[in-house]
Design a protein around this motif. Structure first.
Motif, PDB file in Angstrom:
ATOM      1  N   ARG A 109       6.102  -2.907   5.536  1.00 24.02           N
ATOM      2  CA  ARG A 109       6.875  -2.341   6.653  1.00 24.02           C
ATOM      3  C   ARG A 109       8.320  -2.069   6.252  1.00 24.02           C
ATOM      4  N   THR A 110       8.921  -2.988   5.499  1.00 23.26           N
ATOM      5  CA  THR A 110      10.343  -2.851   5.179  1.00 23.26           C
ATOM      6  C   THR A 110      10.611  -1.965   3.970  1.00 23.26           C
ATOM      7  N   ASN A 111       9.606  -1.815   3.078  1.00 26.64           N
ATOM      8  CA  ASN A 111       9.853  -1.074   1.834  1.00 26.64           C
ATOM      9  C   ASN A 111       8.952   0.134   1.641  1.00 26.64           C
ATOM     10  N   GLY A 112       8.011   0.347   2.552  1.00 28.98           N
ATOM     11  CA  GLY A 112       7.190   1.550   2.476  1.00 28.98           C
ATOM     12  C   GLY A 112       6.203   1.579   1.333  1.00 28.98           C
ATOM     13  N   ILE A 113       5.831   0.425   0.819  1.00 32.81           N
ATOM     14  CA  ILE A 113       4.857   0.342  -0.273  1.00 32.81           C
ATOM     15  C   ILE A 113       3.489   0.092   0.329  1.00 32.81           C
ATOM     16  N   SER A 114       2.472   0.751  -0.204  1.00 34.33           N
ATOM     17  CA  SER A 114       1.138   0.656   0.387  1.00 34.33           C
ATOM     18  C   SER A 114       0.642  -0.779   0.389  1.00 34.33           C
ATOM     19  N   LEU A 115      -0.066  -1.129   1.447  1.00 32.13           N
ATOM     20  CA  LEU A 115      -0.606  -2.481   1.594  1.00 32.13           C
ATOM     21  C   LEU A 115      -1.619  -2.779   0.498  1.00 32.13           C
ATOM     22  N   GLY A 116      -2.410  -1.775   0.112  1.00 31.83           N
ATOM     23  CA  GLY A 116      -3.416  -1.957  -0.933  1.00 31.83           C
ATOM     24  C   GLY A 116      -2.792  -2.347  -2.255  1.00 31.83           C
ATOM     25  N   HIS A 117      -1.690  -1.662  -2.605  1.00 34.01           N
ATOM     26  CA  HIS A 117      -1.014  -1.983  -3.867  1.00 34.01           C
ATOM     27  C   HIS A 117      -0.465  -3.404  -3.837  1.00 34.01           C
ATOM     28  N   LEU A 118       0.137  -3.802  -2.724  1.00 32.71           N
ATOM     29  CA  LEU A 118       0.709  -5.143  -2.613  1.00 32.71           C
ATOM     30  C   LEU A 118      -0.376  -6.216  -2.678  1.00 32.71           C
ATOM     31  N   LEU A 119      -1.508  -5.976  -2.016  1.00 30.81           N
ATOM     32  CA  LEU A 119      -2.615  -6.929  -2.069  1.00 30.81           C
ATOM     33  C   LEU A 119      -3.158  -7.054  -3.492  1.00 30.81           C
ATOM     34  N   GLY A 120      -3.141  -5.951  -4.224  1.00 34.91           N
ATOM     35  CA  GLY A 120      -3.568  -5.985  -5.618  1.00 34.91           C
ATOM     36  C   GLY A 120      -2.662  -6.866  -6.466  1.00 34.91           C
ATOM     37  N   THR A 121      -1.354  -6.814  -6.198  1.00 34.13           N
ATOM     38  CA  THR A 121      -0.420  -7.672  -6.947  1.00 34.13           C
ATOM     39  C   THR A 121      -0.631  -9.139  -6.596  1.00 34.13           C
ATOM     40  N   VAL A 122      -0.963  -9.407  -5.335  1.00 36.54           N
ATOM     41  CA  VAL A 122      -1.224 -10.790  -4.918  1.00 36.54           C
ATOM     42  C   VAL A 122      -2.489 -11.322  -5.595  1.00 36.54           C
ATOM     43  N   LEU A 123      -3.511 -10.479  -5.698  1.00 43.52           N
ATOM     44  CA  LEU A 123      -4.735 -10.880  -6.395  1.00 43.52           C
ATOM     45  C   LEU A 123      -4.442 -11.219  -7.852  1.00 43.52           C
ATOM     46  N   LEU A 124      -3.591 -10.422  -8.481  1.00 40.90           N
ATOM     47  CA  LEU A 124      -3.206 -10.692  -9.861  1.00 40.90           C
ATOM     48  C   LEU A 124      -2.441 -12.015  -9.949  1.00 40.90           C
ATOM     49  N   GLU A 125      -1.534 -12.237  -9.002  1.00 39.34           N
ATOM     50  CA  GLU A 125      -0.807 -13.510  -8.957  1.00 39.34           C
ATOM     51  C   GLU A 125      -1.753 -14.690  -8.880  1.00 39.34           C
ATOM     52  N   ARG A 126      -2.733 -14.590  -7.999  1.00 32.71           N
ATOM     53  CA  ARG A 126      -3.684 -15.676  -7.816  1.00 32.71           C
ATOM     54  C   ARG A 126      -4.510 -15.904  -9.082  1.00 32.71           C
ATOM     55  N   SER A 127      -4.853 -14.822  -9.779  1.00 29.77           N
ATOM     56  CA  SER A 127      -5.598 -14.947 -11.038  1.00 29.77           C
ATOM     57  C   SER A 127      -4.775 -15.707 -12.070  1.00 29.77           C
ATOM     58  N   ILE A 128      -3.494 -15.377 -12.155  1.00 30.35           N
ATOM     59  CA  ILE A 128      -2.613 -16.054 -13.102  1.00 30.35           C
ATOM     60  C   ILE A 128      -2.436 -17.517 -12.717  1.00 30.35           C
ATOM     61  N   ASP A 129      -2.285 -17.788 -11.424  1.00 37.54           N
ATOM     62  CA  ASP A 129      -2.135 -19.172 -10.958  1.00 37.54           C
ATOM     63  C   ASP A 129      -3.380 -19.997 -11.281  1.00 37.54           C
ATOM     64  N   LEU A 130      -4.558 -19.376 -11.110  1.00 32.88           N
ATOM     65  CA  LEU A 130      -5.798 -20.067 -11.448  1.00 32.88           C
ATOM     66  C   LEU A 130      -5.839 -20.387 -12.937  1.00 32.88           C
ATOM     67  N   LEU A 131      -5.410 -19.440 -13.749  1.00 32.68           N
ATOM     68  CA  LEU A 131      -5.360 -19.648 -15.189  1.00 32.68           C
ATOM     69  C   LEU A 131      -4.445 -20.816 -15.536  1.00 32.68           C
TER      70      LEU A 131
END
Length: 333
Positions: A109-131
């Protein structure tokens, strides 16, 4: 079923499970014991742990900003990513796992970046955290391997397990048969929906995401911040242990084991790890020679202070993000 009603049921069930585990764990703890432990603790160390944890939240926000594609919308600053991250933590206190969507939503909402792209970065974060969780567990095993082996032998006594199976062989065979049938019908039902392919695809995406870190503008910063986040988790736990008399003599390796158990407890799908965090942390402390009461009180203090921190800082971040006007695409004409 109505999606809102379904979500409400999931929240109530999750909270009920958390409350039940918490009650079972603390039903025999007297309030006077908790009060005495709180008053006798060195709060300079505990407040330092909260300050360290707060710094860790900012590092997590900075790491997230490194992943976000700046080719769309407005560039995400580390400060704004931090505030969005805290909004996510705040929402997670109410609805498990909903915080990931919430933090992406406010930043979209504040930066105009697609929700799909942001969710993809969160998934990557979670993968790294699991590692990193797996690496941390392995590190704890290397440092405290004798205790690890002792715990494994207690939890999985092969001889006792074999005797129990033989004594209840018909029941065991029946359970195996039921499990095989359930698995058969599950795979048969979802075979046409490509469940296995989806699972394989998920792991491929996770590996692809890890490889994609190399293409970031600052891959060294991403990996360094990931290491720092887990170092901060340890320091948060270690400083609390120094502030409580019963745990002040724990070694760094033992504290690392406590941190590992606590991290596993936080993964459980209940609000803020309530109950599961306390149970696992108390269990490992008891095995380290801490009394049952002191172990449970330690878990309550560290979890309680972190919950207070998230609620206070998260509310500030929520107000901060709400006050930012929604991003609008610049007028090219």
């Amino acid at each position: 079923m109505n999606p809102t009603l379904k979500q409400a049921i999931q929240v109530v069930v999750s909270l009920g499970i958390a409350a039940w585990i918490f009650w079972l764990l603390y039903r025999n703890i007297e309030f006077d014991s908790l009060r005495a432990q709180i008053l006798s603790s060195n709060w300079s160390w505990i407040l330092l742990s909260m300050a360290i944890a707060w710094g860790g939240y900012w590092v997590r926000g900075w790491r997230w900003s490194l992943l976000i594609n700046q080719q769309e919308g407005e560039r995400v600053t580390p400060n704004r990513a931090y505030h969005a991250t805290m909004v996510g933590y705040l929402v997670n206190m109410l609805i498990p796992r909903a915080g990931e969507v919430a933090r992406c939503g406010v930043l979209s909402r504040t930066n105009g970046i697609s929700l799909g792209h942001l969710l993809g970065t969160v998934l990557l974060e979670r993968s790294i955290d699991l590692l990193f969780l797996i690496v941390t567990i392995f590190l704890a095993f290397l440092i405290e391997n004798q205790l690890f082996i002792s715990l494994t032998n207690e939890l999985i006594d092969a001889g006792s397990l074999g005797r129990k199976i033989l004594e209840n062989l018909p029941l065991f065979l029946g359970a195996v048969a039921v499990l095989v049938l359930v698995l058969y019908f599950v795979f048969k039902k979802f075979r046409n929906n490509g469940l296995l392919n989806k699972l394989q695809g998920f792991f491929r995406q996770m590996l692809s995401g890890i490889r994609s870190v190399r293409t970031l503008d600052n891959p060294a910063g991403f990996w360094a911040s990931s290491v720092l986040i887990w170092a901060i988790y340890f320091l948060t736990m270690y400083t609390v242990s120094l502030g409580i008399q019963s745990t002040a003599n724990l070694t760094s390796g033992e504290v690392l084991l406590v941190m590992v158990m606590g991290s596993i407890g936080m993964v459980a799908p209940v609000q803020g790890g309530i109950g599961t965090f306390h149970a696992l942390v108390a269990y490992i402390l008891i095995r380290l020679g801490i009394s049952e009461t002191d172990g449970k009180i330690f878990a309550a203090i560290i979890h309680g202070t972190q919950v207070i921190l998230v609620m206070l800082v998260g509310l500030v971040s929520w107000v901060w993000m709400v006050r930012i006007p929604a991003w609008k695409k610049p007028d090219m004409g």
